[in-house]
Design a protein around this motif. Sequence first.
Motif, PDB file in Angstrom:
ATOM      1  N   SER A  19       1.034  -1.120   0.122  1.00 51.90           N
ATOM      2  CA  SER A  19      -0.145   0.044  -0.007  1.00 51.90           C
ATOM      3  C   SER A  19       0.966   1.218   0.102  1.00 51.90           C
ATOM      4  O   SER A  19       1.752   1.268   0.789  1.00 51.90           O
ATOM      5  CB  SER A  19      -0.822  -0.111   1.358  1.00 51.90           C
ATOM      6  OG  SER A  19      -1.640   1.213   1.296  1.00 51.90           O
ATOM      7  N   VAL A  20       0.678   2.126  -1.019  1.00 49.70           N
ATOM      8  CA  VAL A  20       1.650   3.381  -0.974  1.00 49.70           C
ATOM      9  C   VAL A  20       0.549   4.446  -1.140  1.00 49.70           C
ATOM     10  O   VAL A  20      -0.307   4.632  -1.561  1.00 49.70           O
ATOM     11  CB  VAL A  20       2.360   3.429  -2.339  1.00 49.70           C
ATOM     12  CG1 VAL A  20       3.358   4.343  -2.572  1.00 49.70           C
ATOM     13  CG2 VAL A  20       2.950   1.974  -2.615  1.00 49.70           C
ATOM     14  N   ARG A  21       0.934   5.485  -0.078  1.00 46.35           N
ATOM     15  CA  ARG A  21       0.388   6.766  -0.267  1.00 46.35           C
ATOM     16  C   ARG A  21       1.270   8.026  -0.328  1.00 46.35           C
ATOM     17  O   ARG A  21       2.425   7.974   0.220  1.00 46.35           O
ATOM     18  CB  ARG A  21      -0.493   6.972   1.200  1.00 46.35           C
ATOM     19  CG  ARG A  21      -1.487   6.074   1.207  1.00 46.35           C
ATOM     20  CD  ARG A  21      -2.507   6.322   2.507  1.00 46.35           C
ATOM     21  NE  ARG A  21      -1.558   5.798   3.765  1.00 46.35           N
ATOM     22  CZ  ARG A  21      -1.468   6.585   4.784  1.00 46.35           C
ATOM     23  NH1 ARG A  21      -1.837   7.611   4.690  1.00 46.35           N
ATOM     24  NH2 ARG A  21      -0.856   6.103   5.911  1.00 46.35           N
ATOM     25  N   GLY A  22       1.126   9.061  -0.882  1.00 44.93           N
ATOM     26  CA  GLY A  22       1.977  10.028  -0.985  1.00 44.93           C
ATOM     27  C   GLY A  22       1.107  11.748  -0.537  1.00 44.93           C
ATOM     28  O   GLY A  22      -0.299  11.678  -0.929  1.00 44.93           O
ATOM     29  N   MET A  23       1.571  12.417   0.296  1.00 47.21           N
ATOM     30  CA  MET A  23       1.342  13.784   0.451  1.00 47.21           C
ATOM     31  C   MET A  23       2.352  14.635   0.401  1.00 47.21           C
ATOM     32  O   MET A  23       3.184  14.923   1.289  1.00 47.21           O
ATOM     33  CB  MET A  23       0.798  13.523   2.190  1.00 47.21           C
ATOM     34  CG  MET A  23      -0.577  12.860   2.433  1.00 47.21           C
ATOM     35  SD  MET A  23      -0.663  12.132   3.784  1.00 47.21           S
ATOM     36  CE  MET A  23       0.324  10.804   3.684  1.00 47.21           C
ATOM     37  N   VAL A  24       2.450  15.037  -1.080  1.00 51.98           N
ATOM     38  CA  VAL A  24       3.430  15.769  -1.384  1.00 51.98           C
ATOM     39  C   VAL A  24       3.118  17.464  -1.689  1.00 51.98           C
ATOM     40  O   VAL A  24       2.391  17.672  -2.294  1.00 51.98           O
ATOM     41  CB  VAL A  24       4.044  15.393  -2.731  1.00 51.98           C
ATOM     42  CG1 VAL A  24       5.332  15.807  -3.173  1.00 51.98           C
ATOM     43  CG2 VAL A  24       3.869  13.715  -2.646  1.00 51.98           C
ATOM     44  N   GLU A  25       4.303  18.005  -0.812  1.00 50.96           N
ATOM     45  CA  GLU A  25       4.017  19.696  -0.897  1.00 50.96           C
ATOM     46  C   GLU A  25       5.026  20.069  -2.110  1.00 50.96           C
ATOM     47  O   GLU A  25       6.118  19.599  -2.499  1.00 50.96           O
ATOM     48  CB  GLU A  25       4.601  20.164   0.063  1.00 50.96           C
ATOM     49  CG  GLU A  25       3.706  19.878   1.477  1.00 50.96           C
ATOM     50  CD  GLU A  25       4.124  20.754   2.688  1.00 50.96           C
ATOM     51  OE1 GLU A  25       5.040  21.450   2.650  1.00 50.96           O
ATOM     52  OE2 GLU A  25       3.754  20.419   3.822  1.00 50.96           O
ATOM     53  N   GLY A  26       4.473  20.973  -2.791  1.00 49.50           N
ATOM     54  CA  GLY A  26       5.356  21.766  -3.814  1.00 49.50           C
ATOM     55  C   GLY A  26       6.473  22.592  -3.491  1.00 49.50           C
ATOM     56  O   GLY A  26       6.543  22.663  -2.044  1.00 49.50           O
ATOM     57  N   PRO A  27       6.987  23.621  -3.909  1.00 47.78           N
ATOM     58  CA  PRO A  27       8.012  24.488  -3.683  1.00 47.78           C
ATOM     59  C   PRO A  27       7.552  25.491  -2.500  1.00 47.78           C
ATOM     60  O   PRO A  27       8.139  25.516  -1.520  1.00 47.78           O
ATOM     61  CB  PRO A  27       8.362  25.316  -4.765  1.00 47.78           C
ATOM     62  CG  PRO A  27       7.987  24.387  -6.084  1.00 47.78           C
ATOM     63  CD  PRO A  27       6.891  23.540  -5.683  1.00 47.78           C
ATOM     64  N   ILE A  28       6.062  25.625  -2.579  1.00 43.05           N
ATOM     65  CA  ILE A  28       5.466  26.385  -1.434  1.00 43.05           C
ATOM     66  C   ILE A  28       4.635  25.405  -0.907  1.00 43.05           C
ATOM     67  O   ILE A  28       3.674  25.108  -1.413  1.00 43.05           O
ATOM     68  CB  ILE A  28       4.880  27.728  -1.780  1.00 43.05           C
ATOM     69  CG1 ILE A  28       6.146  28.793  -2.610  1.00 43.05           C
ATOM     70  CG2 ILE A  28       4.281  28.418  -0.710  1.00 43.05           C
ATOM     71  CD1 ILE A  28       5.307  29.844  -3.241  1.00 43.05           C
ATOM     72  N   GLY A  29       4.673  25.530   0.307  1.00 45.21           N
ATOM     73  CA  GLY A  29       3.618  24.569   1.286  1.00 45.21           C
ATOM     74  C   GLY A  29       3.131  25.436   2.301  1.00 45.21           C
ATOM     75  O   GLY A  29       3.416  26.563   2.680  1.00 45.21           O
ATOM     76  N   ILE A  30       1.868  24.683   2.604  1.00 52.67           N
ATOM     77  CA  ILE A  30       1.055  25.332   3.616  1.00 52.67           C
ATOM     78  C   ILE A  30       0.644  24.144   4.614  1.00 52.67           C
ATOM     79  O   ILE A  30       0.456  23.092   4.434  1.00 52.67           O
ATOM     80  CB  ILE A  30      -0.318  25.834   2.933  1.00 52.67           C
ATOM     81  CG1 ILE A  30      -1.104  26.674   4.041  1.00 52.67           C
ATOM     82  CG2 ILE A  30      -1.123  24.541   2.367  1.00 52.67           C
ATOM     83  CD1 ILE A  30      -2.181  27.528   3.331  1.00 52.67           C
ATOM     84  N   ARG A  31       0.819  24.543   5.898  1.00 55.20           N
ATOM     85  CA  ARG A  31       0.281  23.803   6.772  1.00 55.20           C
ATOM     86  C   ARG A  31      -0.138  24.415   8.358  1.00 55.20           C
ATOM     87  O   ARG A  31       0.364  25.602   8.409  1.00 55.20           O
ATOM     88  CB  ARG A  31       1.415  22.716   7.236  1.00 55.20           C
ATOM     89  CG  ARG A  31       2.879  23.477   7.955  1.00 55.20           C
ATOM     90  CD  ARG A  31       3.872  22.580   8.239  1.00 55.20           C
ATOM     91  NE  ARG A  31       4.736  21.842   7.157  1.00 55.20           N
ATOM     92  CZ  ARG A  31       5.633  22.416   6.471  1.00 55.20           C
ATOM     93  NH1 ARG A  31       6.188  23.463   6.965  1.00 55.20           N
ATOM     94  NH2 ARG A  31       6.007  21.640   5.332  1.00 55.20           N
ATOM     95  N   PRO A  32      -0.920  23.931   8.870  1.00 56.83           N
ATOM     96  CA  PRO A  32      -1.759  22.739   8.915  1.00 56.83           C
ATOM     97  C   PRO A  32      -2.656  22.971   7.472  1.00 56.83           C
ATOM     98  O   PRO A  32      -2.914  24.154   7.324  1.00 56.83           O
ATOM     99  CB  PRO A  32      -2.677  22.369  10.016  1.00 56.83           C
ATOM    100  CG  PRO A  32      -2.693  23.781  10.574  1.00 56.83           C
ATOM    101  CD  PRO A  32      -1.473  24.496  10.172  1.00 56.83           C
ATOM    102  N   THR A  33      -3.369  21.867   7.201  1.00 51.29           N
ATOM    103  CA  THR A  33      -4.137  21.926   5.963  1.00 51.29           C
ATOM    104  C   THR A  33      -5.609  21.876   6.474  1.00 51.29           C
ATOM    105  O   THR A  33      -6.702  21.818   5.683  1.00 51.29           O
ATOM    106  CB  THR A  33      -3.995  20.846   4.824  1.00 51.29           C
ATOM    107  OG1 THR A  33      -3.948  19.489   5.653  1.00 51.29           O
ATOM    108  CG2 THR A  33      -2.658  21.039   4.325  1.00 51.29           C
TER     109      THR A  33
END
Length: 255
Positions: free
Chosen positions: A146-160
């Motif tokens: 099982s593979v999951r991804g939560m990938v941020e680009g060059p600019i990230g925002i947190r929390p979502t």
Amino acid sequence: MARFDRLIPPGGEGKITLSVNLAGYRGKVTKGATVYCNDPQNPRVSLALSAKVVPLIDVRPGDTVVFRGPAAQIKPQAVELESSKGPMHIVRVENGLEKVVRTRVETLAEGKRYRVVLENLAEQGSYSGYVRLLTDHPQKPEVLLSVRGMVEGPIGIRPTSLLVGKTSGTPEIRVGRVLVVHHGGTAFRITKLDYDAQLLEVTAKPQEGLSAYVLDVAAKLEAVPLGTRKLTALKVQTDLRPEDRLEVQVVVVHQ
């Protein structure tokens, strides 16, 4: 599952057969069962079962792979497979995420042990799916990762996601804080904040070097009836990546 003799004559013997489904278990497993009868001296008897489960193909560290964080900082991950009974080869890999995940198989011990390396290819966004490893093991023809991804680009925002407002039992009004940051340290400007101004008040504060902003998010409780909650969104646009819409889900509570 249990099977047992319901009637045992005085001085006689009865049989209880317990079967345990060990699918998905590994290592030491302990289970218990309770026997109830009409013996006035021993109306209840406890039984304990223990076993050591050795999978036909051991998957280490596990059959779940998660990629999380900025794309440039996500490193490949490896899963090792080892046969505990008889020879085994990985004959084919079926990658259901081939657009966002690359796989390769390395032989550590021919017919015995293999390493599967998974590499994130996505530049931004979330995904989930499976990589199926087909083997020639007669009792274990496939292994599913099982593979999951939560990938941020060059600019990230947190929390979502945020919860703001007033919750029951607390006198304080809860305010949320959001960080918008360029992972490479490049300066940028927030060009647009899109949100429901009737529900939220948002203040953007640039940080030192202008490679990050802090957004303070407060609820306007006069727009939310007492005892209710409302779901809304805060969207952020920047001058470096105007095509990206960074988004935070906000729950406004008034209790």
